[in-house]
Design a protein around this motif. Structure first.
Motif, mmCIF file in Angstrom:
data_model
loop_
_atom_site.group_PDB
_atom_site.id
_atom_site.type_symbol
_atom_site.label_atom_id
_atom_site.label_comp_id
_atom_site.label_asym_id
_atom_site.label_seq_id
_atom_site.Cartn_x
_atom_site.Cartn_y
_atom_site.Cartn_z
ATOM 1 N N PRO A 161 -2.640 -0.596 9.153
ATOM 2 C CA PRO A 161 -3.297 -1.443 8.055
ATOM 3 C C PRO A 161 -3.140 -2.777 7.881
ATOM 4 C CG PRO A 161 -1.348 -0.140 7.022
ATOM 5 C CD PRO A 161 -1.407 -0.212 8.410
ATOM 6 N N PHE A 162 -4.030 -3.611 7.729
ATOM 7 C CA PHE A 162 -3.929 -5.005 7.056
ATOM 8 C C PHE A 162 -4.977 -5.026 5.786
ATOM 9 C CE2 PHE A 162 -7.487 -5.108 10.358
ATOM 10 C CZ PHE A 162 -8.380 -5.597 9.431
ATOM 11 N N PHE A 194 -7.880 -2.098 5.899
ATOM 12 C CA PHE A 194 -8.455 -1.684 7.023
ATOM 13 C C PHE A 194 -7.415 -1.210 8.187
ATOM 14 C CE2 PHE A 194 -11.433 -4.642 5.206
ATOM 15 C CZ PHE A 194 -12.718 -3.848 5.429
ATOM 16 N N ASP A 195 -7.505 -0.084 8.957
ATOM 17 C CA ASP A 195 -6.878 0.295 10.102
ATOM 18 C C ASP A 195 -7.251 -0.548 11.363
ATOM 19 O OD1 ASP A 195 -5.479 1.516 11.984
ATOM 20 O OD2 ASP A 195 -6.782 3.187 11.998
ATOM 21 N N GLN A 196 -6.140 -1.325 11.966
ATOM 22 C CA GLN A 196 -6.675 -2.458 12.779
ATOM 23 C C GLN A 196 -7.019 -1.207 14.266
ATOM 24 O OE1 GLN A 196 -5.068 -6.093 13.267
ATOM 25 N NE2 GLN A 196 -5.177 -6.033 15.546
ATOM 26 N N ASP A 197 -7.989 -1.401 14.763
ATOM 27 C CA ASP A 197 -8.408 -0.785 15.969
ATOM 28 C C ASP A 197 -8.595 -1.540 17.164
ATOM 29 O OD1 ASP A 197 -8.498 1.765 14.688
ATOM 30 O OD2 ASP A 197 -10.385 1.823 14.550
ATOM 31 N N LYS A 198 -8.779 -2.840 17.141
ATOM 32 C CA LYS A 198 -9.067 -3.868 18.240
ATOM 33 C C LYS A 198 -8.386 -5.323 17.808
ATOM 34 C CE LYS A 198 -13.303 -1.336 19.568
ATOM 35 N NZ LYS A 198 -14.904 -1.713 19.544
ATOM 36 N N SER A 199 -8.553 -5.964 18.480
ATOM 37 C CA SER A 199 -8.035 -7.455 18.300
ATOM 38 C C SER A 199 -9.177 -8.374 17.532
ATOM 39 C CB SER A 199 -7.730 -8.057 19.391
ATOM 40 O OG SER A 199 -8.626 -8.378 20.417
ATOM 41 N N SER A 200 -10.412 -7.787 17.482
ATOM 42 C CA SER A 200 -11.473 -8.544 16.897
ATOM 43 C C SER A 200 -11.269 -8.844 15.397
ATOM 44 C CB SER A 200 -12.720 -7.533 16.942
ATOM 45 O OG SER A 200 -13.550 -8.151 16.041
ATOM 46 N N MET A 201 -11.764 -9.938 15.035
ATOM 47 C CA MET A 201 -11.743 -10.561 13.606
ATOM 48 C C MET A 201 -12.757 -9.996 12.877
ATOM 49 S SD MET A 201 -8.977 -12.474 13.412
ATOM 50 C CE MET A 201 -9.679 -13.356 11.914
ATOM 51 N N GLU A 242 -15.407 -3.793 13.019
ATOM 52 C CA GLU A 242 -14.543 -3.199 14.238
ATOM 53 C C GLU A 242 -13.327 -2.228 13.934
ATOM 54 O OE1 GLU A 242 -15.517 -3.294 17.207
ATOM 55 O OE2 GLU A 242 -16.892 -5.259 17.452
ATOM 56 N N HIS A 243 -13.164 -2.236 12.764
ATOM 57 C CA HIS A 243 -11.935 -1.639 12.096
ATOM 58 C C HIS A 243 -12.314 -0.477 11.015
ATOM 59 C CE1 HIS A 243 -9.890 -4.992 13.927
ATOM 60 N NE2 HIS A 243 -10.578 -5.743 13.209
ATOM 61 N N ASP A 244 -11.426 0.495 11.238
ATOM 62 C CA ASP A 244 -11.973 1.642 10.083
ATOM 63 C C ASP A 244 -11.296 1.267 8.848
ATOM 64 O OD1 ASP A 244 -12.645 3.518 11.956
ATOM 65 O OD2 ASP A 244 -10.641 4.021 12.445
ATOM 66 N N PHE A 245 -12.198 1.372 7.723
ATOM 67 C CA PHE A 245 -12.037 1.189 6.483
ATOM 68 C C PHE A 245 -11.038 2.174 5.551
ATOM 69 C CE2 PHE A 245 -13.911 1.239 1.777
ATOM 70 C CZ PHE A 245 -13.440 0.453 1.503
ATOM 71 N N LEU A 246 -9.859 1.737 5.076
ATOM 72 C CA LEU A 246 -9.055 2.568 4.506
ATOM 73 C C LEU A 246 -9.065 2.689 2.870
ATOM 74 C CD1 LEU A 246 -5.845 1.440 6.167
ATOM 75 C CD2 LEU A 246 -7.232 3.428 6.617
ATOM 76 N N GLY A 247 -10.082 1.742 2.278
ATOM 77 C CA GLY A 247 -10.286 1.713 0.936
ATOM 78 C C GLY A 247 -10.130 0.405 0.228
ATOM 79 N N GLU A 248 -10.449 0.323 -1.119
ATOM 80 C CA GLU A 248 -10.598 -1.122 -1.685
ATOM 81 C C GLU A 248 -10.322 -1.083 -3.028
ATOM 82 O OE1 GLU A 248 -14.345 -2.662 -1.247
ATOM 83 O OE2 GLU A 248 -15.379 -1.444 -2.594
ATOM 84 N N PHE A 249 -9.948 -2.160 -3.739
ATOM 85 C CA PHE A 249 -9.665 -2.249 -5.350
ATOM 86 C C PHE A 249 -10.240 -3.704 -5.746
ATOM 87 C CE2 PHE A 249 -6.876 -3.894 -8.507
ATOM 88 C CZ PHE A 249 -7.388 -3.061 -9.581
ATOM 89 N N GLY A 272 0.833 -1.185 -0.070
ATOM 90 C CA GLY A 272 0.040 0.089 -0.073
ATOM 91 C C GLY A 272 0.975 1.373 0.025
ATOM 92 N N GLN A 273 0.396 2.253 -0.550
ATOM 93 C CA GLN A 273 1.006 3.589 -0.678
ATOM 94 C C GLN A 273 0.120 4.735 -0.192
ATOM 95 O OE1 GLN A 273 0.961 2.019 -4.112
ATOM 96 N NE2 GLN A 273 2.662 0.519 -3.026
ATOM 97 N N ASN A 274 0.555 5.523 0.773
ATOM 98 C CA ASN A 274 -0.123 6.921 0.966
ATOM 99 C C ASN A 274 -1.546 6.554 1.430
ATOM 100 O OD1 ASN A 274 2.083 8.517 -0.068
ATOM 101 N ND2 ASN A 274 1.272 8.143 -1.943
ATOM 102 N N LEU A 275 -1.570 5.455 2.370
ATOM 103 C CA LEU A 275 -2.879 5.367 3.103
ATOM 104 C C LEU A 275 -3.429 6.215 3.781
ATOM 105 C CD1 LEU A 275 -2.377 1.537 3.637
ATOM 106 C CD2 LEU A 275 -3.063 2.346 1.543
ATOM 107 N N LEU A 276 -4.747 6.292 4.051
ATOM 108 C CA LEU A 276 -5.554 7.335 4.830
ATOM 109 C C LEU A 276 -4.878 6.795 6.232
ATOM 110 C CD1 LEU A 276 -9.050 7.034 3.545
ATOM 111 C CD2 LEU A 276 -7.606 8.958 3.359
ATOM 112 N N ASP A 277 -4.846 8.170 6.997
ATOM 113 C CA ASP A 277 -4.257 7.974 8.403
ATOM 114 C C ASP A 277 -5.738 8.434 9.205
ATOM 115 O OD1 ASP A 277 -3.162 7.910 10.791
ATOM 116 O OD2 ASP A 277 -1.955 9.506 10.434
ATOM 117 N N ARG A 278 -5.997 7.112 9.688
ATOM 118 C CA ARG A 278 -7.380 7.066 10.497
ATOM 119 C C ARG A 278 -7.130 7.306 12.022
ATOM 120 N NH1 ARG A 278 -11.759 7.994 7.306
ATOM 121 N NH2 ARG A 278 -11.845 6.288 5.951
ATOM 122 N N ASP A 279 -5.928 6.977 12.584
ATOM 123 C CA ASP A 279 -5.433 7.121 13.915
ATOM 124 C C ASP A 279 -5.350 8.468 14.362
ATOM 125 O OD1 ASP A 279 -5.920 4.736 14.296
ATOM 126 O OD2 ASP A 279 -3.776 4.152 14.067
#
Length: 595
Positions: free
Chosen positions: A69-70, A143-150, A154-161, A55-62
């Motif tokens: 990200p994952f 996604f931006d991991q916020d918690k340990s949840s699967m 529960e996580h912030d969305f950063l985009g898709e392709f 990934g490059q230049n991902l959104l900063d959700r924190d």
């Protein structure tokens, strides 16, 4: 490089189920369905592909640090992305930048989390079965991991392709913009996906002989043969190859043979392998002569002028006899490791599949304004001709970088003088018959129907020879850069069978395959004759086709089947035909690595 080839080609024309129960509104859009039992795909799996993601230049959700990200990979099932619910709740900041509406998807896998990183290079790879004859739609969601949840909501969305696997492997590496749920760019976020075939295509060719082997037969010499073993997972030796028997000799020379390195040594050239020499007995009680252990790396020291000699030892004799030396010498006369290139090797190497459509406009199809006509476009906007174009075209188009395809017609009278033509551009532009993508072919087909008169006869040879002229120019290539595919859709019996047989036999020498789809309920025995699955096709001159390049499929066999089934049947033989041609011509993939 590819774009230049396609531009040149165009210039040359001028010269001549339901989802699970809907989640509540506050749930996120990625509705995960259970992974179906067994592999997703058909029996024609070519190989496995490894996908690397960056990934490059991902959104900063924190707020106090960078995103963590994952990436999650989804595959479309049942032929479509099924919308299954309302748009998710707004993300932080009140914007509708979350994932798109819910869809039925199969989650294949997810990467590790890259902590505090807006430019992640994920170490975890995605491994997918590659099926050339299928449209394999993939979605990469970050996604931006916020918690340990699967749970993804529960996580912030950063985009898709989203894309097809064919798009990735045909380019080897792609970089694209990440999109939010509203279809807008996810800031400056980009994703890069690279493909690599997960297979060891190396093979070793060995030329071996023996000298002064022990005599085992009472009234004659031995009948020696060799067996090659590798260590199995259970610690026992596993047989991987057996040579032919050489009769009545103590100095055998075996025919050169080729074995995949994966079979011989699991791809590890340093791994020990055991070679055992026997004297053949017809009752199966072969007499042991001797054995030795070596490795591929050691055998590769052998060259034509410098053979490698290995002592063949019988351990029992060695223990009993003090002056025992050996039971003969096994000679590695030559050893060469090469690559046995696969279809995907050629595609990843940059080979373009050049697609041309030939459409039958003879009078036997019926008046296109009559609902009984095979060219009648029904209220659903389709007919058997269009179904065939879509089935094949949607697969092939991923393997041509500019997606510009010639579409030709035959058997019709054309304005203004109403002369019969067996080789005309359906867009009525003879110097540029290219259509943009499968959609362009469909539009040109629909637009031409009111302006031509269906006539006859049903002559195939002009269109076969037309594509063959371009394929002949590609024979000048020094690497596997182009392969031509002609799709002919027809309703009836071929009128110029002798000329067509001759054209196909000549085309069998070229980088070219012909797919024939028979529509309607006519007798297609002549088409089966061209498809050389059961016999070698011969020209009227008696010349044989050097390879089978024709695949015939009657559309009626697939009328009530899922639309993907036709594509699988039509394209099943194509990868093998591509590989067969390039191997016969000894053409490697572009930029192929040495073995």
């Amino acid at each position: 490089m590819r774009g230049e080839e396609n531009k040149k080609r165009r210039r040359e024309w001028n010269t001549d189920d339901d989802c699970q129960e809907l989640l509540p509104l506050e749930s996120m859009a990625y509705t995960v369905t259970p992974t179906p039992a067994g592999p997703v795909g058909s029996q024609y799996c070519v190989c496995k592909v490894e996908l690397s993601v960056c990934g490059q230049n991902l959104l900063d959700r924190d707020v106090t640090s960078k995103s963590d990200p994952f990436c999650v990979l989804f595959m479309e099932v049942n032929g479509k992305w099924m919308e299954a619910g309302p748009r998710s709740s707004p993300r932080r900041g009140g914007s509708s930048s979350g994932p798109p509406e819910a869809v039925c998807v199969v989650p294949l896998d997810r990467t590790e989390t890259a902590v505090n990183n807006l430019n992640p290079a994920f170490a975890k790879k995605f491994i997918i079965d590659y099926h050339f004859e299928e449209v394999q739609k993939l979605k990469f969601a970050l996604f931006d991991q916020d918690k340990s949840s699967m749970q993804l909501y529960e996580h912030d969305f950063l985009g898709e392709f989203s894309c097809t696997l064919g798009m990735i492997v045909s380019s080897k590496k792609i970089t694209r913009t990440l999109l939010l749920g509203n279809g807008k760019p996810a800031g400056k976020g980009m994703i890069t996906i690279a493909a690599q075939e997960l297979s060891d295509n190396r093979v070793i060719t060995l030329s071996m002989a023996g000298r002064k082997l022990d005599k085992k037969d009472l009234f004659g010499k031995s009948d020696p043969f060799l067996e090659f073993y590798k260590p199995g997972d259970d610690g026992k030796w596993m047989l991987v190859h057996r040579t032919e028997v050489i009769k009545y000799t103590l100095d055998p020379v075996w025919k050169p043979f080729t074995v995949p390195l994966v079979s011989l040594c699991d791809g590890d050239v340093e791994k020990l392998i055991k070679v055992m020499c026997y004297d053949y007995d017809s009752d199966g009680g072969h007499d042991f002569i001797g054995e030795f252990q070596t490795s591929v790396a050691r055998m590769c020291e052998a060259q034509d002028a410098f053979p490698l000699e290995l002592e063949c030892i019988n351990p029992k004799k060695q223990k009993k006899k003090k002056n025992y030396k050996n039971s003969g010498i096994i000679i590695v006369k030559s050893s060469k490791v090469t690559r046995d290139f696969s279809f995907l090797d050629y595609i990843l190497g940059g080979c373009q599949l050049m697609f041309t459509v030939g459409i039958d406009f003879t009078a036997s199809n019926g008046n296109p304004r009559d609902p009984s006509s095979l060219h009648y476009i029904n209220p659903m906007g389709t007919n058997e001709y269009l179904s065939a174009i879509w089935a094949v075209g949607q697969i092939i188009q991923d393997y041509d970088s500019d997606k510009m395809f010639p579409a030709l017609g035959f058997g019709a009278q054309l304005p203004p003088d109403w002369k019969v033509s067996h080789e005309f551009a359906i867009n009525f532009n003879p110097t540029n018959p290219f259509c943009s993508g499968v959609e362009g072919i469909v539009q040109a087909y629909s637009a031409c129907l009111p302006h031509i008169r269906f006539y006859g006869p049903t002559n195939f040879s002009p269109i076969v020879n037309h594509v063959a002229r371009f394929a002949a120019q590609a024979t000048q290539q020094e690497a596997a850069s182009q392969y031509f595919i002609l799709l002919i859709i027809t309703d009836g019996v071929i009128s110029d069978m002798d000329e067509t047989r001759h054209a196909v036999v000549q085309a069998s020498k070229l980088p070219m395959s012909i797919i024939i789809v028979g529509v309607g309920n006519a007798d297609f025995a002549a088409m089966e004759f061209l498809d050389g699955d059961s016999r070698v096709l011969r020209s009227y001159t008696g010349e044989e086709a050097v390879r089978d390049i024709v695949q015939f499929v009657p559309f009626r066999d697939f009328r009530n089947a899922p639309k993907e089934t036709l594509a699988k049947a039509v394209l099943a033989e194509l990868p093998q035909q591509v590989v067969q041609y390039f191997k016969h011509q000894n053409l490697p993939p572009i930029n192929s690595e040495p073995a």
